[in-house]
Design a protein around this motif. Sequence first.
Motif, PDB file in Angstrom:
ATOM      1  N   LYS A   1       1.073  -1.263   0.023  1.00  0.00           N
ATOM      2  CA  LYS A   1       0.208   0.187  -0.144  1.00  0.00           C
ATOM      3  C   LYS A   1       0.907   1.243   0.151  1.00  0.00           C
ATOM      4  CE  LYS A   1      -4.515  -1.919   2.464  1.00  0.00           C
ATOM      5  NZ  LYS A   1      -4.878  -1.699   3.614  1.00  0.00           N
ATOM      6  N   ARG A   2       2.102   1.101   0.839  1.00  0.00           N
ATOM      7  CA  ARG A   2       3.031   2.347   0.824  1.00  0.00           C
ATOM      8  C   ARG A   2       4.290   2.878  -0.358  1.00  0.00           C
ATOM      9  NH1 ARG A   2       1.572   4.930   5.767  1.00  0.00           N
ATOM     10  NH2 ARG A   2       3.460   5.931   5.481  1.00  0.00           N
ATOM     11  N   TYR A   3       4.376   1.559  -0.653  1.00  0.00           N
ATOM     12  CA  TYR A   3       5.121   1.772  -1.439  1.00  0.00           C
ATOM     13  C   TYR A   3       5.283   0.932  -2.508  1.00  0.00           C
ATOM     14  CZ  TYR A   3       7.434   2.812   3.464  1.00  0.00           C
ATOM     15  OH  TYR A   3       7.403   3.904   4.092  1.00  0.00           O
ATOM     16  N   ALA A   4       4.189   0.417  -3.014  1.00  0.00           N
ATOM     17  CA  ALA A   4       3.953  -0.502  -4.544  1.00  0.00           C
ATOM     18  C   ALA A   4       4.357  -1.596  -4.515  1.00  0.00           C
ATOM     19  CB  ALA A   4       3.950   0.619  -5.615  1.00  0.00           C
ATOM     20  N   TRP A   5       4.888  -2.039  -3.097  1.00  0.00           N
ATOM     21  CA  TRP A   5       6.103  -3.038  -3.735  1.00  0.00           C
ATOM     22  C   TRP A   5       5.880  -4.283  -3.263  1.00  0.00           C
ATOM     23  CZ3 TRP A   5      10.353  -5.260  -0.123  1.00  0.00           C
ATOM     24  CH2 TRP A   5      11.131  -5.835  -0.826  1.00  0.00           C
ATOM     25  N   GLU A   6       5.617  -5.267  -3.362  1.00  0.00           N
ATOM     26  CA  GLU A   6       5.016  -6.215  -2.513  1.00  0.00           C
ATOM     27  C   GLU A   6       5.874  -7.704  -2.435  1.00  0.00           C
ATOM     28  OE1 GLU A   6       0.436  -9.065  -2.511  1.00  0.00           O
ATOM     29  OE2 GLU A   6       0.889  -7.587  -3.909  1.00  0.00           O
ATOM     30  N   PRO A   7       6.743  -8.142  -1.299  1.00  0.00           N
ATOM     31  CA  PRO A   7       7.705  -9.133  -1.106  1.00  0.00           C
ATOM     32  C   PRO A   7       7.094 -10.417  -1.136  1.00  0.00           C
ATOM     33  CG  PRO A   7       7.681  -7.233   1.177  1.00  0.00           C
ATOM     34  CD  PRO A   7       6.873  -6.831  -0.401  1.00  0.00           C
ATOM     35  N   ARG A   8       7.445 -11.157  -1.361  1.00  0.00           N
ATOM     36  CA  ARG A   8       6.809 -12.745  -0.785  1.00  0.00           C
ATOM     37  C   ARG A   8       7.333 -12.756   0.553  1.00  0.00           C
ATOM     38  NH1 ARG A   8       8.368 -15.704  -6.532  1.00  0.00           N
ATOM     39  NH2 ARG A   8       7.861 -14.097  -7.836  1.00  0.00           N
ATOM     40  N   GLN A   9       5.872 -13.994   0.553  1.00  0.00           N
ATOM     41  CA  GLN A   9       6.655 -14.503   2.426  1.00  0.00           C
ATOM     42  C   GLN A   9       7.472 -15.093   2.445  1.00  0.00           C
ATOM     43  OE1 GLN A   9       2.815 -15.096   4.790  1.00  0.00           O
ATOM     44  NE2 GLN A   9       4.437 -16.835   5.772  1.00  0.00           N
ATOM     45  N   GLU A  10       7.956 -15.905   1.740  1.00  0.00           N
ATOM     46  CA  GLU A  10       8.980 -16.875   1.395  1.00  0.00           C
ATOM     47  C   GLU A  10      10.258 -15.666   1.787  1.00  0.00           C
ATOM     48  OE1 GLU A  10       7.851 -17.777  -2.277  1.00  0.00           O
ATOM     49  OE2 GLU A  10       6.940 -17.197  -0.373  1.00  0.00           O
ATOM     50  N   TRP A  11      10.236 -14.227   1.681  1.00  0.00           N
ATOM     51  CA  TRP A  11      10.966 -13.774   1.598  1.00  0.00           C
ATOM     52  C   TRP A  11      11.431 -13.302   2.841  1.00  0.00           C
ATOM     53  CZ3 TRP A  11       9.193  -9.967  -3.036  1.00  0.00           C
ATOM     54  CH2 TRP A  11       9.674 -11.041  -4.370  1.00  0.00           C
ATOM     55  N   ILE A  12      11.045 -12.707   3.621  1.00  0.00           N
ATOM     56  CA  ILE A  12      10.999 -12.045   4.921  1.00  0.00           C
ATOM     57  C   ILE A  12      11.402 -13.408   5.519  1.00  0.00           C
ATOM     58  CG2 ILE A  12       9.631 -11.321   6.018  1.00  0.00           C
ATOM     59  CD1 ILE A  12       7.422 -10.601   4.553  1.00  0.00           C
ATOM     60  N   THR A  13      12.070 -11.993   6.445  1.00  0.00           N
ATOM     61  CA  THR A  13      13.075 -13.569   7.377  1.00  0.00           C
ATOM     62  C   THR A  13      13.320 -11.465   9.040  1.00  0.00           C
ATOM     63  OG1 THR A  13      15.456 -12.863   7.392  1.00  0.00           O
ATOM     64  CG2 THR A  13      14.667 -14.859   6.794  1.00  0.00           C
ATOM     65  N   THR A  14      13.757 -12.261  10.238  1.00  0.00           N
ATOM     66  CA  THR A  14      14.174 -11.460  11.272  1.00  0.00           C
ATOM     67  C   THR A  14      15.231 -11.095  11.504  1.00  0.00           C
ATOM     68  OG1 THR A  14      13.540 -13.300  12.393  1.00  0.00           O
ATOM     69  CG2 THR A  14      11.505 -12.431  11.919  1.00  0.00           C
ATOM     70  N   SER A  15      14.926 -10.344  12.499  1.00  0.00           N
ATOM     71  CA  SER A  15      16.479  -9.806  13.709  1.00  0.00           C
ATOM     72  C   SER A  15      15.477  -9.288  14.255  1.00  0.00           C
ATOM     73  CB  SER A  15      17.293  -9.046  12.924  1.00  0.00           C
ATOM     74  OG  SER A  15      18.607  -8.346  13.660  1.00  0.00           O
ATOM     75  N   PRO A  16      16.440  -8.832  15.696  1.00  0.00           N
ATOM     76  CA  PRO A  16      16.325  -8.302  16.838  1.00  0.00           C
ATOM     77  C   PRO A  16      16.426  -6.470  16.675  1.00  0.00           C
ATOM     78  CG  PRO A  16      17.481 -10.023  17.191  1.00  0.00           C
ATOM     79  CD  PRO A  16      17.592 -10.469  15.881  1.00  0.00           C
ATOM     80  N   GLY A  17      16.892  -6.722  15.611  1.00  0.00           N
ATOM     81  CA  GLY A  17      17.300  -4.870  15.044  1.00  0.00           C
ATOM     82  C   GLY A  17      17.787  -5.608  13.668  1.00  0.00           C
ATOM     83  N   VAL A  18      17.554  -3.962  13.184  1.00  0.00           N
ATOM     84  CA  VAL A  18      18.527  -4.026  12.022  1.00  0.00           C
ATOM     85  C   VAL A  18      20.504  -3.682  11.767  1.00  0.00           C
ATOM     86  CG1 VAL A  18      18.948  -2.260  10.138  1.00  0.00           C
ATOM     87  CG2 VAL A  18      16.918  -2.502  10.925  1.00  0.00           C
ATOM     88  N   VAL A  19      20.613  -3.109  12.982  1.00  0.00           N
ATOM     89  CA  VAL A  19      22.448  -3.514  13.716  1.00  0.00           C
ATOM     90  C   VAL A  19      22.654  -4.575  13.719  1.00  0.00           C
ATOM     91  CG1 VAL A  19      23.873  -2.140  14.675  1.00  0.00           C
ATOM     92  CG2 VAL A  19      22.450  -0.481  14.082  1.00  0.00           C
ATOM     93  N   PRO A  20      22.095  -5.482  14.636  1.00  0.00           N
ATOM     94  CA  PRO A  20      22.492  -6.822  14.033  1.00  0.00           C
ATOM     95  C   PRO A  20      22.576  -7.590  13.111  1.00  0.00           C
ATOM     96  CG  PRO A  20      20.911  -6.412  15.863  1.00  0.00           C
ATOM     97  CD  PRO A  20      21.303  -5.065  15.368  1.00  0.00           C
ATOM     98  N   ALA A  21      20.943  -6.905  12.463  1.00  0.00           N
ATOM     99  CA  ALA A  21      21.478  -7.571  11.005  1.00  0.00           C
ATOM    100  C   ALA A  21      22.508  -7.449  10.444  1.00  0.00           C
ATOM    101  CB  ALA A  21      19.487  -7.782   9.850  1.00  0.00           C
TER     102      ALA A  21
END
Length: 384
Positions: free
Chosen positions: A73-93
């Motif tokens: 909705k905000r950026y007209a880009w739709e990532p796929r769910q399998e692309w998404i991973t996590t991290s406690p923060g951006v700096v650790p990532a």
Amino acid sequence: MYDFDEVIPRRKSYCAKWDEVDEKLLPMWVADMDFKSPPEIIAALEARVGHGIFGYSGGYDSWYTALIDWMRKRYAWEPRQEWITTSPGVVPALDMLVRALTHPGDQVIVQPPVYHPFFSVVRNNGCQLMENPLYYDGMKYRMDLKSLKRNLNSRVKLLLLCSPHNPVGRVWTREELQAVGDLCLERNIIVVSDEIHSDLILPGNKHTVFASISPEFEQNCVICNSPSKTFNMAGIQASNIIIPNGKIRTAYKHVLKTSELDLPNVFAVTAVEAAYTQGGDWLRELLLYIQGNYKYLHDFIREKLPQIKVIEPEGTYLVWLDFSSLGMDNPQLDTFIREQAGLRLSPGHIFGETGSGFQRLNIACSRSILTQALLQLEKAFGTL
């Protein structure tokens, strides 16, 4: 609907921004807002606490669904769910990505003045830091593409991109990102784009997700974002690391797993979902308030402190101030800000040598606190 003028005491609340600063100083430094998070997030967390069991998290597809919808909705880009991973923060990532995608001795490019952990995540992993400073014309910063082209060689494996840029407040245009991306693509250099401030865009500007520019860019980058800056929930420690390229994603997830950081905390799951599904109205009002704070600061400095040059932010709630006309070296300027003005700002030199003579000011606070800070600064200038 929301009261951003409310002053909320934060001392003795285990708060780095206030509790790690001398009580004589007014803290306007770390990128942490003095506003309450949206009431919708607070209500969701209260309901979660009311459940009374805080075991290991799991089954959080709704987090990913909320993020995908937010990005679409905000950026007209739709990532796929399998692309998404996590991290406690951006700096650790960022640290884990350097470990995953480089070997000791490889080169990593950063563009100072830039968020200072960019330096440490490179050096701490045995890589060579390659600086390609931004070009500053006295009014605005731009990426120095000619210098960047000269610096790219076979030893460079990553470019750490700060987008929007902290501390100078630039929101890079699609054309600027295209130019950088083309250079990296030609030389097989992966772009790691820190987009943690991407929701904090001031009127007249537009954020472009780096991966959205082309399918080729999508496969040659990592997107790091988070609701932490947007909704003032950094202490909940939840970030989104989006990696379309399967090989890059596998390398990152291996380091994430071996670092034992692959399990988000249970409150993060609740807060992130509430932020992305219910936080839009609050964010719209927040941006209007920050814009008002910036206008107030700009007008105050223009009328009463013309010795300071304000670099107009296009995004973030951080303002980059040029004090170079005072002719002070870094220790002198830091002392002046601390002892004469009674303020705790972020010294410009921590963002790299090209930040010398600057200070970073956080305006994500009530207008009354901002007014107090500016009056203290004005009084300090009266002692010069």
